[in-house]
Structure formats: C-alpha cells, structure tokens
Motif scaffolding. Sequence first.
Motif, short mmCIF file in Angstrom:
data_model
loop_
_atom_site.label_atom_id
_atom_site.label_comp_id
_atom_site.label_asym_id
_atom_site.label_seq_id
_atom_site.Cartn_x
_atom_site.Cartn_y
_atom_site.Cartn_z
N SER A 1 3.14 2.82 -25.96
CA SER A 1 1.99 3.24 -25.18
C SER A 1 2.38 3.47 -23.74
CB SER A 1 0.89 2.19 -25.25
OG SER A 1 -0.20 2.56 -24.43
N SER A 2 1.84 4.52 -23.17
CA SER A 2 1.97 4.75 -21.74
C SER A 2 0.57 4.78 -21.13
CB SER A 2 2.68 6.07 -21.45
OG SER A 2 2.00 7.14 -22.07
N GLY A 3 -0.38 4.17 -21.82
CA GLY A 3 -1.78 4.23 -21.42
C GLY A 3 -2.08 3.54 -20.11
N PHE A 4 -3.12 4.04 -19.46
CA PHE A 4 -3.53 3.51 -18.18
C PHE A 4 -3.94 2.05 -18.30
CE2 PHE A 4 -7.25 2.97 -15.25
CZ PHE A 4 -6.52 2.88 -14.08
N SER A 5 -4.49 1.64 -19.44
CA SER A 5 -5.04 0.29 -19.58
C SER A 5 -3.99 -0.80 -19.55
CB SER A 5 -5.84 0.20 -20.89
OG SER A 5 -4.98 0.36 -22.00
N THR B 1 0.83 -1.21 0.00
CA THR B 1 0.00 0.00 0.00
C THR B 1 0.86 1.25 0.00
OG1 THR B 1 -1.77 -1.15 1.19
CG2 THR B 1 -1.80 1.27 1.24
N GLN B 2 1.96 1.23 0.73
CA GLN B 2 2.86 2.38 0.78
C GLN B 2 3.48 2.67 -0.58
OE1 GLN B 2 5.55 1.27 3.93
NE2 GLN B 2 4.23 2.10 5.54
N VAL B 3 3.82 1.60 -1.31
CA VAL B 3 4.36 1.78 -2.66
C VAL B 3 3.31 2.40 -3.57
CG1 VAL B 3 5.19 0.56 -4.71
CG2 VAL B 3 6.03 -0.10 -2.46
N ILE B 4 2.09 1.91 -3.49
CA ILE B 4 1.00 2.39 -4.34
C ILE B 4 0.63 3.83 -4.01
CG2 ILE B 4 -1.44 2.05 -4.90
CD1 ILE B 4 -0.99 -0.96 -4.48
N THR B 5 0.75 4.21 -2.75
CA THR B 5 0.38 5.56 -2.30
C THR B 5 1.17 6.65 -3.01
OG1 THR B 5 -0.26 4.71 -0.13
CG2 THR B 5 0.19 7.07 -0.28
N ARG B 6 2.40 6.32 -3.48
CA ARG B 6 3.25 7.31 -4.13
C ARG B 6 2.80 7.63 -5.55
NH1 ARG B 6 7.92 5.54 -5.34
NH2 ARG B 6 7.85 3.36 -4.77
N LEU B 7 1.82 6.91 -6.07
CA LEU B 7 1.44 7.04 -7.46
C LEU B 7 0.41 8.14 -7.68
CD1 LEU B 7 1.10 3.23 -8.29
CD2 LEU B 7 3.13 4.67 -8.43
N GLY B 8 0.20 8.46 -8.97
CA GLY B 8 -0.83 9.42 -9.33
C GLY B 8 -2.20 8.88 -8.97
N ARG B 9 -3.18 9.77 -8.90
CA ARG B 9 -4.50 9.41 -8.38
C ARG B 9 -5.15 8.25 -9.13
NH1 ARG B 9 -9.63 10.45 -9.62
NH2 ARG B 9 -9.03 11.80 -11.36
N GLU B 10 -5.11 8.28 -10.49
CA GLU B 10 -5.81 7.26 -11.26
C GLU B 10 -5.18 5.88 -11.06
OE1 GLU B 10 -7.68 6.88 -15.74
OE2 GLU B 10 -5.72 7.82 -15.50
N LEU C 1 -4.97 0.46 -8.51
CA LEU C 1 -4.19 -0.59 -7.85
C LEU C 1 -4.69 -0.87 -6.43
CD1 LEU C 1 -0.56 0.12 -9.07
CD2 LEU C 1 -2.03 -1.81 -9.68
N ASN C 2 -5.14 0.16 -5.73
CA ASN C 2 -5.72 -0.07 -4.41
C ASN C 2 -6.93 -0.99 -4.50
OD1 ASN C 2 -4.05 1.26 -2.56
ND2 ASN C 2 -4.98 3.25 -2.98
N ASP C 3 -7.80 -0.71 -5.48
CA ASP C 3 -8.99 -1.55 -5.67
C ASP C 3 -8.59 -2.95 -6.14
OD1 ASP C 3 -10.53 0.59 -4.96
OD2 ASP C 3 -11.08 1.13 -7.02
N PHE C 4 -7.61 -3.00 -7.03
CA PHE C 4 -7.22 -4.28 -7.62
C PHE C 4 -6.62 -5.22 -6.58
CE2 PHE C 4 -4.19 -6.88 -10.23
CZ PHE C 4 -5.15 -7.55 -10.97
N PHE C 5 -5.74 -4.69 -5.73
CA PHE C 5 -5.04 -5.52 -4.75
C PHE C 5 -5.77 -5.63 -3.40
CE2 PHE C 5 -1.33 -4.54 -7.47
CZ PHE C 5 -0.82 -5.83 -7.63
N GLU C 6 -6.96 -5.09 -3.32
CA GLU C 6 -7.66 -5.05 -2.04
C GLU C 6 -7.78 -6.43 -1.39
OE1 GLU C 6 -11.82 -3.41 -0.03
OE2 GLU C 6 -11.56 -3.34 -2.21
N ASN C 7 -8.12 -7.45 -2.17
CA ASN C 7 -8.32 -8.79 -1.63
C ASN C 7 -7.21 -9.76 -2.03
OD1 ASN C 7 -10.88 -8.14 -0.42
ND2 ASN C 7 -11.77 -8.18 -2.48
N CYS C 8 -6.06 -9.21 -2.39
CA CYS C 8 -4.93 -10.06 -2.77
C CYS C 8 -4.49 -10.89 -1.56
CB CYS C 8 -3.77 -9.20 -3.25
SG CYS C 8 -2.34 -10.15 -3.83
#
Length: 241
Positions: A83-87, A8-17, A22-29
């Motif tokens: 591509s640097s796209g979000f998808s 979570t700490q690693v993900i927190t450093r990222l841009g909002r989108e 990633l927070n939603d994706f890894f929630e139940n990892c």
Amino acid sequence: MESKQELTQVITRLGRERRQYLNDFFENCPEELVHAIQYERIPRGQAIMQAGMDCEYVWGIIRGEISVTDIQMLGNVYSFVESSGFSIIIIGDYEPFAGLTEFQNTIHAVTDCEGLKIPTAGYMRWMRQDGRALFMRAQIFAQTLAQEISNERKYLLLNGRDRLVLYLTQAYGKWNGEGAYVLQKTQAQLAQRIGMNVRTVQRSIQKLEADGLVTCIGSKLSISQKQYERLKEYREENLIR
C-alpha cells in the motif's frame, strides 16, 4: 530536528494532501518532542520495523511506498497487500495504542522512503495531551478498520481463481527481476496462501493457463510481463471496487 521550523520546512516539500495532513497533525507537537524527532532516508527493501521488535519508535512516512510483508503465525504464512495509501502515513502507533510493547507486523520500504522517526514514549505523551492530533489518528484507525473489514468480506466471496489472480498480481508486483517471473511456491503453499484446498488451486491454475494468463513449467507457474498486464487488467475490472 533543531526546531519546529525545520520540521515545517521538511513537510513543505511534500504533496498538498500529505503536507496539509502533517501540518495539522504536528501543529501542537511539544517542542521537546520535535527536538527528539529524527529525519531518515530508508533504502528500498529495508525493514522499517519488524515483528517482535520493541515499539521504540513511531514513523511518519513523508515520501515513498511501504508494505506490510509476510509474517509467520502458528506455522502458517499470511500475506498483506502493498500500500502507498494516504491513510498509512503514520505507522508504528497501533501497538502502543493497543497497549502492546512489540510490533505485530514487519514493514518494508517498497521504494526509497523518507521518514520522521519519533520516540514512542514522547509520542504517546503528546497524544494524551493533544486532542486534535489524537482525533486525527482515531479517524485514520476507524477508516482503516472499516476498509479492512470490507476487503475481508469481499475476499470471502471470491472463488479460487479470483483469489489466485489477486495473489499472483501481488507477488509479481513485489518482484524486481527481468524476463518471466517464476513463482517459487508449491500448490500446497498456494492453497494455504489463498485459503483454498489443493484441488481448487489445481482447477484455478488450469483455468488461468487455458485463458493464457499463466504458463505452467513443470510444477511451477511462470508469468510474463504481458500476462501480468492481463492479470492486472482482469483484477482492476472485476475484483477491485
């Protein structure tokens, strides 16, 4: 990763989108998979995965840009747009979902990247158990497929000149040198790349040169920074929708 808190700490450093995704994706990892995830820095130009390699890892690209690079198939060369796209934040799971054991494409870091290296076996077990994460991936697969089909249809309608503009701007964009860029491709190779015959390529080059968008030096094409900017402007105004 030592714990989900560290992830979570690693993900927190990222841009909002990306952070939200990633927070939603890894929630139940599962915790055991979290412990197996490795954080890695990938230098610019390094291959993250290569065609023909076993699908041992799935990657979460949390920072930087990547590209699917040229591959060989039955003696022909195919090129894919950077591509640097979000998808494409998660890469390397298309093949496991398709039941394939080897990567089909090679992916390089266009810029310095940071990534989460996830063991494929654990990742796939997680996907079978976590309906929310699986649905998120299914959405991205569907969106990517729809966009690719749309792009392919548009490309089929382009004339040789416009196809050449797309290829030249892409090639220049990958180049890291200084001064004028000289394309190291024969007209036959260019024809193969853009899906046209050599005569069409020759006429297209003549049109671009007459418009001052490229310079012919013998059998080679040269593109200055100014010409590249004009090519890119033409592409964005007329070819990208």
